[in-house]
Design a protein around this motif. Structure first.
Motif, PDB file in Angstrom:
ATOM      1  N   ARG A  59     -19.586   1.294  11.879  1.00 26.51           N
ATOM      2  CA  ARG A  59     -20.351   2.155  10.980  1.00 26.51           C
ATOM      3  C   ARG A  59     -19.502   2.439   9.752  1.00 26.51           C
ATOM      4  O   ARG A  59     -18.538   3.194   9.809  1.00 26.51           O
ATOM      5  CB  ARG A  59     -20.718   3.474  11.659  1.00 26.51           C
ATOM      6  N   GLY A  60     -19.841   1.808   8.627  1.00 25.27           N
ATOM      7  CA  GLY A  60     -19.146   2.103   7.394  1.00 25.27           C
ATOM      8  C   GLY A  60     -17.693   1.689   7.400  1.00 25.27           C
ATOM      9  O   GLY A  60     -17.268   0.830   8.185  1.00 25.27           O
ATOM     10  N   LEU A  61     -16.927   2.356   6.542  1.00 25.65           N
ATOM     11  CA  LEU A  61     -15.547   1.914   6.336  1.00 25.65           C
ATOM     12  C   LEU A  61     -14.678   3.058   5.841  1.00 25.65           C
ATOM     13  O   LEU A  61     -15.051   3.798   4.928  1.00 25.65           O
ATOM     14  CB  LEU A  61     -15.553   0.784   5.296  1.00 25.65           C
ATOM     15  N   VAL A  62     -13.531   3.212   6.480  1.00 21.69           N
ATOM     16  CA  VAL A  62     -12.476   4.104   5.996  1.00 21.69           C
ATOM     17  C   VAL A  62     -11.195   3.280   5.961  1.00 21.69           C
ATOM     18  O   VAL A  62     -10.691   2.853   7.004  1.00 21.69           O
ATOM     19  CB  VAL A  62     -12.275   5.331   6.910  1.00 21.69           C
ATOM     20  N   VAL A  63     -10.693   3.026   4.769  1.00 21.15           N
ATOM     21  CA  VAL A  63      -9.459   2.249   4.600  1.00 21.15           C
ATOM     22  C   VAL A  63      -8.432   3.143   3.923  1.00 21.15           C
ATOM     23  O   VAL A  63      -8.704   3.719   2.870  1.00 21.15           O
ATOM     24  CB  VAL A  63      -9.698   0.995   3.733  1.00 21.15           C
ATOM     25  N   ALA A  64      -7.268   3.267   4.530  1.00 23.11           N
ATOM     26  CA  ALA A  64      -6.226   4.129   3.979  1.00 23.11           C
ATOM     27  C   ALA A  64      -4.898   3.400   3.914  1.00 23.11           C
ATOM     28  O   ALA A  64      -4.619   2.518   4.721  1.00 23.11           O
ATOM     29  CB  ALA A  64      -6.085   5.395   4.819  1.00 23.11           C
ATOM     30  N   ALA A  65      -4.088   3.801   2.951  1.00 28.00           N
ATOM     31  CA  ALA A  65      -2.785   3.161   2.765  1.00 28.00           C
ATOM     32  C   ALA A  65      -1.831   3.470   3.903  1.00 28.00           C
ATOM     33  O   ALA A  65      -0.929   2.677   4.197  1.00 28.00           O
ATOM     34  CB  ALA A  65      -2.168   3.609   1.438  1.00 28.00           C
ATOM     35  N   ASP A  66      -2.018   4.621   4.559  1.00 30.01           N
ATOM     36  CA  ASP A  66      -1.147   4.970   5.682  1.00 30.01           C
ATOM     37  C   ASP A  66      -1.921   5.790   6.703  1.00 30.01           C
ATOM     38  O   ASP A  66      -3.042   6.243   6.445  1.00 30.01           O
ATOM     39  CB  ASP A  66       0.109   5.720   5.203  1.00 30.01           C
ATOM     40  N   CYS A  92      -6.859  -5.733   2.831  1.00 28.15           N
ATOM     41  CA  CYS A  92      -6.281  -4.483   3.310  1.00 28.15           C
ATOM     42  C   CYS A  92      -5.633  -4.652   4.685  1.00 28.15           C
ATOM     43  O   CYS A  92      -4.557  -4.097   4.950  1.00 28.15           O
ATOM     44  CB  CYS A  92      -7.342  -3.385   3.333  1.00 28.15           C
ATOM     45  N   ARG A  93      -6.279  -5.387   5.555  1.00 30.12           N
ATOM     46  CA  ARG A  93      -5.697  -5.628   6.874  1.00 30.12           C
ATOM     47  C   ARG A  93      -4.374  -6.374   6.757  1.00 30.12           C
ATOM     48  O   ARG A  93      -3.375  -6.012   7.390  1.00 30.12           O
ATOM     49  CB  ARG A  93      -6.677  -6.417   7.740  1.00 30.12           C
ATOM     50  N   ALA A  94      -4.348  -7.425   5.937  1.00 27.99           N
ATOM     51  CA  ALA A  94      -3.129  -8.223   5.793  1.00 27.99           C
ATOM     52  C   ALA A  94      -2.009  -7.429   5.122  1.00 27.99           C
ATOM     53  O   ALA A  94      -0.827  -7.661   5.387  1.00 27.99           O
ATOM     54  CB  ALA A  94      -3.431  -9.489   4.994  1.00 27.99           C
ATOM     55  N   ALA A  95      -2.392  -6.479   4.254  1.00 28.68           N
ATOM     56  CA  ALA A  95      -1.389  -5.670   3.556  1.00 28.68           C
ATOM     57  C   ALA A  95      -0.822  -4.565   4.436  1.00 28.68           C
ATOM     58  O   ALA A  95       0.186  -3.943   4.081  1.00 28.68           O
ATOM     59  CB  ALA A  95      -1.999  -5.062   2.300  1.00 28.68           C
ATOM     60  N   GLY A  96      -1.467  -4.294   5.587  1.00 25.67           N
ATOM     61  CA  GLY A  96      -0.971  -3.275   6.502  1.00 25.67           C
ATOM     62  C   GLY A  96      -1.660  -1.933   6.395  1.00 25.67           C
ATOM     63  O   GLY A  96      -1.161  -0.931   6.918  1.00 25.67           O
ATOM     64  N   CYS A  97      -2.830  -1.882   5.730  1.00 24.89           N
ATOM     65  CA  CYS A  97      -3.579  -0.634   5.637  1.00 24.89           C
ATOM     66  C   CYS A  97      -4.218  -0.296   6.986  1.00 24.89           C
ATOM     67  O   CYS A  97      -4.349  -1.153   7.856  1.00 24.89           O
ATOM     68  CB  CYS A  97      -4.683  -0.758   4.587  1.00 24.89           C
ATOM     69  N   VAL A  98      -4.625   0.953   7.140  1.00 24.15           N
ATOM     70  CA  VAL A  98      -5.378   1.379   8.317  1.00 24.15           C
ATOM     71  C   VAL A  98      -6.856   1.181   8.004  1.00 24.15           C
ATOM     72  O   VAL A  98      -7.365   1.743   7.024  1.00 24.15           O
ATOM     73  CB  VAL A  98      -5.102   2.852   8.661  1.00 24.15           C
ATOM     74  N   VAL A  99      -7.531   0.383   8.816  1.00 19.79           N
ATOM     75  CA  VAL A  99      -8.928   0.015   8.547  1.00 19.79           C
ATOM     76  C   VAL A  99      -9.792   0.341   9.760  1.00 19.79           C
ATOM     77  O   VAL A  99      -9.593  -0.215  10.841  1.00 19.79           O
ATOM     78  CB  VAL A  99      -9.051  -1.488   8.232  1.00 19.79           C
ATOM     79  N   PRO A 132       0.830  -1.214   0.000  1.00 21.44           N
ATOM     80  CA  PRO A 132       0.000   0.000   0.000  1.00 21.44           C
ATOM     81  C   PRO A 132       0.859   1.257   0.000  1.00 21.44           C
ATOM     82  O   PRO A 132       1.907   1.320   0.646  1.00 21.44           O
ATOM     83  CB  PRO A 132      -0.780  -0.109   1.308  1.00 21.44           C
ATOM     84  N   THR A 133       0.414   2.271  -0.719  1.00 23.74           N
ATOM     85  CA  THR A 133       1.058   3.573  -0.710  1.00 23.74           C
ATOM     86  C   THR A 133       0.015   4.621  -1.064  1.00 23.74           C
ATOM     87  O   THR A 133      -0.890   4.347  -1.864  1.00 23.74           O
ATOM     88  CB  THR A 133       2.227   3.658  -1.720  1.00 23.74           C
ATOM     89  N   ALA A 134       0.148   5.798  -0.471  1.00 25.19           N
ATOM     90  CA  ALA A 134      -0.784   6.886  -0.746  1.00 25.19           C
ATOM     91  C   ALA A 134      -0.286   7.799  -1.855  1.00 25.19           C
ATOM     92  O   ALA A 134      -0.848   8.877  -2.073  1.00 25.19           O
ATOM     93  CB  ALA A 134      -1.035   7.694   0.526  1.00 25.19           C
ATOM     94  N   ARG A 168      -4.739   2.958  -5.113  1.00 25.50           N
ATOM     95  CA  ARG A 168      -5.563   3.978  -4.497  1.00 25.50           C
ATOM     96  C   ARG A 168      -4.971   4.316  -3.137  1.00 25.50           C
ATOM     97  O   ARG A 168      -4.376   3.465  -2.479  1.00 25.50           O
ATOM     98  CB  ARG A 168      -7.009   3.499  -4.309  1.00 25.50           C
ATOM     99  N   ALA A 169      -5.165   5.574  -2.714  1.00 25.49           N
ATOM    100  CA  ALA A 169      -4.673   5.989  -1.405  1.00 25.49           C
ATOM    101  C   ALA A 169      -5.641   5.612  -0.300  1.00 25.49           C
ATOM    102  O   ALA A 169      -5.229   5.363   0.833  1.00 25.49           O
ATOM    103  CB  ALA A 169      -4.420   7.491  -1.383  1.00 25.49           C
TER     104      ALA A 169
END
Length: 263
Positions: A243-250, A223-230, A145-147, A200-201
Protein backbone atom coordinates in the motif's frame (compact mmCIF):
# COMPACT_ATOMS: atom_id res chain seq x y z
CA UNK A 1 26.20 -0.75 -39.00
CA UNK A 2 27.39 -1.95 -35.60
CA UNK A 3 24.69 -1.81 -32.91
CA UNK A 4 26.57 -0.18 -30.04
CA UNK A 5 23.59 -0.50 -27.68
CA UNK A 6 23.73 -4.30 -27.89
CA UNK A 7 27.14 -4.23 -26.21
CA UNK A 8 25.82 -2.51 -23.10
CA UNK A 9 24.87 -4.27 -19.87
CA UNK A 10 21.33 -3.73 -18.54
CA UNK A 11 22.32 -0.69 -16.48
CA UNK A 12 23.92 0.79 -19.57
CA UNK A 13 20.78 0.17 -21.60
CA UNK A 14 18.60 1.78 -18.94
CA UNK A 15 20.92 4.79 -18.76
CA UNK A 16 21.13 5.21 -22.54
CA UNK A 17 17.36 4.88 -22.90
CA UNK A 18 16.65 7.41 -20.13
CA UNK A 19 19.12 9.85 -21.67
CA UNK A 20 17.49 9.45 -25.10
CA UNK A 21 14.10 10.27 -23.61
CA UNK A 22 15.55 13.20 -21.66
CA UNK A 23 17.01 14.71 -24.85
CA UNK A 24 13.55 14.72 -26.44
CA UNK A 25 11.93 16.23 -23.34
CA UNK A 26 14.56 18.95 -23.14
CA UNK A 27 14.39 19.64 -26.88
CA UNK A 28 10.61 20.07 -26.91
CA UNK A 29 10.47 22.22 -23.79
CA UNK A 30 8.77 25.57 -24.22
CA UNK A 31 6.77 24.62 -27.29
CA UNK A 32 2.99 24.84 -27.39
CA UNK A 33 2.08 21.17 -27.23
CA UNK A 34 -1.36 19.70 -27.81
CA UNK A 35 -2.71 17.72 -24.86
CA UNK A 36 -3.87 14.13 -25.26
CA UNK A 37 -6.70 13.60 -22.78
CA UNK A 38 -6.54 10.42 -20.68
CA UNK A 39 -9.57 11.17 -18.53
CA UNK A 40 -9.92 12.05 -14.83
CA UNK A 41 -7.88 15.20 -15.38
CA UNK A 42 -4.82 13.31 -16.64
CA UNK A 43 -3.22 13.99 -20.00
CA UNK A 44 -0.11 13.43 -22.10
CA UNK A 45 1.65 15.74 -24.53
CA UNK A 46 3.55 15.17 -27.75
CA UNK A 47 6.73 15.28 -25.65
CA UNK A 48 5.55 12.25 -23.65
CA UNK A 49 4.85 10.32 -26.85
CA UNK A 50 8.06 11.26 -28.66
CA UNK A 51 10.24 10.64 -25.60
CA UNK A 52 8.76 7.16 -25.25
CA UNK A 53 9.52 6.46 -28.92
CA UNK A 54 13.16 7.46 -28.35
CA UNK A 55 13.39 5.23 -25.27
CA UNK A 56 11.85 2.26 -27.10
CA UNK A 57 14.31 2.81 -29.95
CA UNK A 58 17.21 2.21 -27.58
CA UNK A 59 15.60 -0.79 -25.88
CA UNK A 60 14.64 -2.39 -29.19
CA UNK A 61 18.16 -1.94 -30.54
CA UNK A 62 19.76 -3.32 -27.39
CA UNK A 63 17.28 -5.99 -26.27
CA UNK A 64 14.94 -6.81 -29.19
CA UNK A 65 13.43 -9.84 -27.46
CA UNK A 66 12.43 -8.07 -24.24
CA UNK A 67 8.87 -6.99 -23.46
CA UNK A 68 8.06 -3.36 -22.70
CA UNK A 69 5.30 -1.63 -20.75
CA UNK A 70 5.17 2.05 -21.63
CA UNK A 71 2.93 4.64 -20.04
CA UNK A 72 1.85 5.95 -23.44
CA UNK A 73 2.19 2.91 -25.73
CA UNK A 74 1.01 0.26 -23.29
CA UNK A 75 2.11 -3.37 -23.32
CA UNK A 76 4.40 -4.65 -26.07
CA UNK A 77 5.34 -8.30 -25.78
CA UNK A 78 4.10 -10.90 -23.32
CA UNK A 79 2.74 -9.56 -20.03
CA UNK A 80 4.40 -12.40 -18.13
CA UNK A 81 7.74 -12.13 -19.98
CA UNK A 82 10.80 -12.92 -17.87
CA UNK A 83 12.34 -9.61 -18.97
CA UNK A 84 10.13 -6.55 -19.15
CA UNK A 85 11.05 -2.87 -19.25
CA UNK A 86 8.85 -0.33 -17.47
CA UNK A 87 8.92 3.08 -19.14
CA UNK A 88 7.60 6.44 -17.94
CA UNK A 89 8.87 8.91 -20.57
CA UNK A 90 7.88 12.08 -18.72
CA UNK A 91 6.95 11.98 -15.05
CA UNK A 92 5.58 15.38 -14.16
CA UNK A 93 3.66 16.13 -17.35
CA UNK A 94 1.58 18.86 -15.73
CA UNK A 95 4.73 20.52 -14.42
CA UNK A 96 6.24 20.37 -17.90
CA UNK A 97 3.10 21.64 -19.63
CA UNK A 98 3.07 24.82 -17.53
CA UNK A 99 6.79 25.49 -17.93
CA UNK A 100 8.06 23.87 -14.73
CA UNK A 101 11.32 21.97 -15.33
CA UNK A 102 10.92 19.55 -12.41
CA UNK A 103 10.32 16.31 -14.32
CA UNK A 104 11.89 12.88 -14.71
CA UNK A 105 12.38 10.17 -17.32
CA UNK A 106 12.07 6.69 -15.78
CA UNK A 107 13.32 3.43 -17.30
CA UNK A 108 13.49 0.17 -15.32
CA UNK A 109 13.99 -3.50 -16.10
CA UNK A 110 11.52 -5.31 -13.87
CA UNK A 111 13.43 -6.43 -10.74
CA UNK A 112 16.71 -5.33 -12.29
CA UNK A 113 18.63 -2.32 -13.58
CA UNK A 114 17.03 1.13 -13.70
CA UNK A 115 17.73 4.76 -14.53
CA UNK A 116 16.10 8.10 -13.79
CA UNK A 117 17.15 11.08 -15.92
CA UNK A 118 16.70 14.75 -15.10
CA UNK A 119 16.37 16.37 -18.54
CA UNK A 120 17.32 19.83 -17.34
CA UNK A 121 20.26 19.26 -14.98
CA UNK A 122 21.76 16.52 -17.16
CA UNK A 123 21.96 14.12 -14.20
CA UNK A 124 21.21 10.43 -14.75
CA UNK A 125 20.71 8.34 -11.62
CA UNK A 126 21.16 4.63 -12.29
CA UNK A 127 21.56 1.23 -10.70
CA UNK A 128 22.57 -2.25 -11.78
CA UNK A 129 20.40 -3.64 -9.00
CA UNK A 130 23.23 -3.71 -6.47
CA UNK A 131 24.93 -0.30 -6.50
CA UNK A 132 23.49 3.15 -7.23
CA UNK A 133 25.31 6.01 -8.90
CA UNK A 134 24.73 9.34 -10.60
CA UNK A 135 26.31 10.35 -13.90
CA UNK A 136 26.89 14.04 -14.47
CA UNK A 137 29.14 15.76 -16.97
CA UNK A 138 30.74 12.46 -17.94
CA UNK A 139 31.67 11.37 -14.41
CA UNK A 140 30.02 8.81 -12.11
CA UNK A 141 29.65 9.14 -8.35
CA UNK A 142 28.00 6.85 -5.78
CA UNK A 143 24.64 7.90 -4.38
CA UNK A 144 24.75 8.63 -0.66
CA UNK A 145 21.36 9.05 1.07
CA UNK A 146 21.23 11.40 4.04
CA UNK A 147 18.39 12.98 6.00
CA UNK A 148 20.39 16.15 6.65
CA UNK A 149 18.11 18.36 4.53
CA UNK A 150 15.02 17.27 6.54
CA UNK A 151 13.02 17.88 3.36
CA UNK A 152 10.24 15.37 2.75
CA UNK A 153 8.34 15.19 -0.53
CA UNK A 154 4.70 14.19 -0.18
CA UNK A 155 2.60 13.24 -3.18
CA UNK A 156 -0.80 14.92 -2.92
CA UNK A 157 -2.09 13.86 -6.34
CA UNK A 158 -5.35 11.85 -6.48
CA UNK A 159 -6.65 9.20 -6.27
CA UNK A 160 -6.56 8.64 -2.52
CA UNK A 161 -7.09 4.90 -1.98
CA UNK A 162 -5.94 5.06 1.65
CA UNK A 163 -8.64 7.51 2.73
CA UNK A 164 -10.08 7.94 5.24
CA UNK A 165 -7.52 5.85 7.13
CA UNK A 166 -4.60 7.70 5.55
CA UNK A 167 -4.58 11.13 3.97
CA UNK A 168 -1.24 12.66 3.03
CA UNK A 169 -2.53 16.14 3.81
CA UNK A 170 -3.21 15.04 7.40
CA UNK A 171 0.41 13.94 7.66
CA UNK A 172 1.49 17.51 6.90
CA UNK A 173 -0.81 18.79 9.65
CA UNK A 174 0.82 16.62 12.33
CA UNK A 175 2.68 18.97 14.75
CA UNK A 176 5.63 16.55 14.83
CA UNK A 177 6.15 17.02 11.11
CA UNK A 178 6.78 20.74 11.45
CA UNK A 179 9.00 20.25 14.48
CA UNK A 180 11.61 18.16 12.68
CA UNK A 181 10.80 17.99 8.95
CA UNK A 182 9.90 20.35 6.11
CA UNK A 183 7.30 19.39 3.48
CA UNK A 184 7.87 19.70 -0.25
CA UNK A 185 5.54 18.87 -3.14
CA UNK A 186 7.23 18.58 -6.54
CA UNK A 187 4.69 16.23 -8.13
CA UNK A 188 7.17 14.00 -9.93
CA UNK A 189 8.99 10.81 -9.00
CA UNK A 190 12.27 12.64 -9.56
CA UNK A 191 11.85 13.12 -5.81
CA UNK A 192 12.65 9.42 -5.29
CA UNK A 193 16.00 9.84 -7.02
CA UNK A 194 16.58 12.86 -4.80
CA UNK A 195 16.14 10.70 -1.68
CA UNK A 196 18.76 8.26 -3.00
CA UNK A 197 21.07 11.20 -3.76
CA UNK A 198 20.69 12.93 -0.38
CA UNK A 199 18.70 15.87 -1.76
CA UNK A 200 15.59 14.78 0.14
CA UNK A 201 15.21 13.05 3.49
CA UNK A 202 12.15 11.05 2.47
CA UNK A 203 9.24 10.59 0.09
CA UNK A 204 5.66 9.55 0.89
CA UNK A 205 2.79 8.61 -1.40
CA UNK A 206 -0.49 6.75 -1.11
CA UNK A 207 -1.39 4.01 -3.60
CA UNK A 208 -1.48 0.30 -4.14
CA UNK A 209 1.40 -1.90 -5.28
CA UNK A 210 3.83 0.58 -6.82
CA UNK A 211 6.77 -1.81 -7.26
CA UNK A 212 5.76 -2.64 -10.83
CA UNK A 213 4.48 0.83 -11.74
CA UNK A 214 6.06 2.60 -14.71
CA UNK A 215 6.09 5.74 -12.55
CA UNK A 216 7.78 4.30 -9.48
CA UNK A 217 9.79 1.18 -10.38
CA UNK A 218 12.97 3.01 -11.38
CA UNK A 219 12.99 5.24 -8.30
CA UNK A 220 12.31 2.33 -5.98
CA UNK A 221 15.18 0.35 -7.52
CA UNK A 222 17.53 3.32 -7.07
CA UNK A 223 16.55 3.86 -3.46
CA UNK A 224 16.90 0.20 -2.55
CA UNK A 225 20.35 -0.04 -4.16
CA UNK A 226 21.44 3.18 -2.44
CA UNK A 227 20.52 1.75 0.98
CA UNK A 228 17.34 3.72 1.73
CA UNK A 229 14.55 2.29 3.88
CA UNK A 230 11.70 1.36 1.53
CA UNK A 231 8.25 0.20 2.71
CA UNK A 232 4.56 0.79 2.11
CA UNK A 233 2.54 3.27 4.19
CA UNK A 234 1.62 0.34 6.42
CA UNK A 235 5.28 -0.48 7.06
CA UNK A 236 5.08 -3.72 5.06
CA UNK A 237 7.47 -4.56 2.21
CA UNK A 238 6.60 -3.01 -1.14
CA UNK A 239 5.07 -5.66 -3.38
CA UNK A 240 1.83 -7.24 -4.60
CA UNK A 241 0.12 -6.76 -1.25
CA UNK A 242 1.66 -3.34 -0.70
CA UNK A 243 0.00 0.00 0.00
CA UNK A 244 1.72 3.15 -1.20
CA UNK A 245 5.29 4.07 -0.45
CA UNK A 246 7.43 5.48 2.33
CA UNK A 247 11.09 5.88 1.35
CA UNK A 248 13.53 7.40 3.82
CA UNK A 249 17.25 8.07 3.81
CA UNK A 250 17.66 6.41 7.20
CA UNK A 251 15.74 4.32 9.73
CA UNK A 252 15.18 7.19 12.18
CA UNK A 253 13.43 9.33 9.58
CA UNK A 254 11.42 6.35 8.41
CA UNK A 255 10.27 5.50 11.92
CA UNK A 256 9.32 9.13 12.58
CA UNK A 257 7.15 9.20 9.48
CA UNK A 258 5.61 5.83 10.26
CA UNK A 259 4.69 6.96 13.78
CA UNK A 260 2.81 9.91 12.26
CA UNK A 261 1.09 7.72 9.68
CA UNK A 262 0.00 5.20 12.30
CA UNK A 263 -1.54 7.91 14.45
Amino acid sequence: MINSYAELDDAGVATAAARAGAEVVRGMYGRRLARIDKGAGDFATAADVEAEKAILGVIRAARPDDAVLGEEGGQQGAVEAARQWLVDPLCGTLNYAVGNMVVAVNVALRNGAAAVADPFTGEVFFTDGETARVRYDGADAPLAPTAATRLVDVNLDPPFPGAPGFRAVDLLADPRFGESLRPRVVSTTLALAWVAAGKRAAYVTDGGDLSQSVHFAAGIALCRAAGCVVTGIDGAPVGPAGRGLVVAADSDTHELLMSMIRS
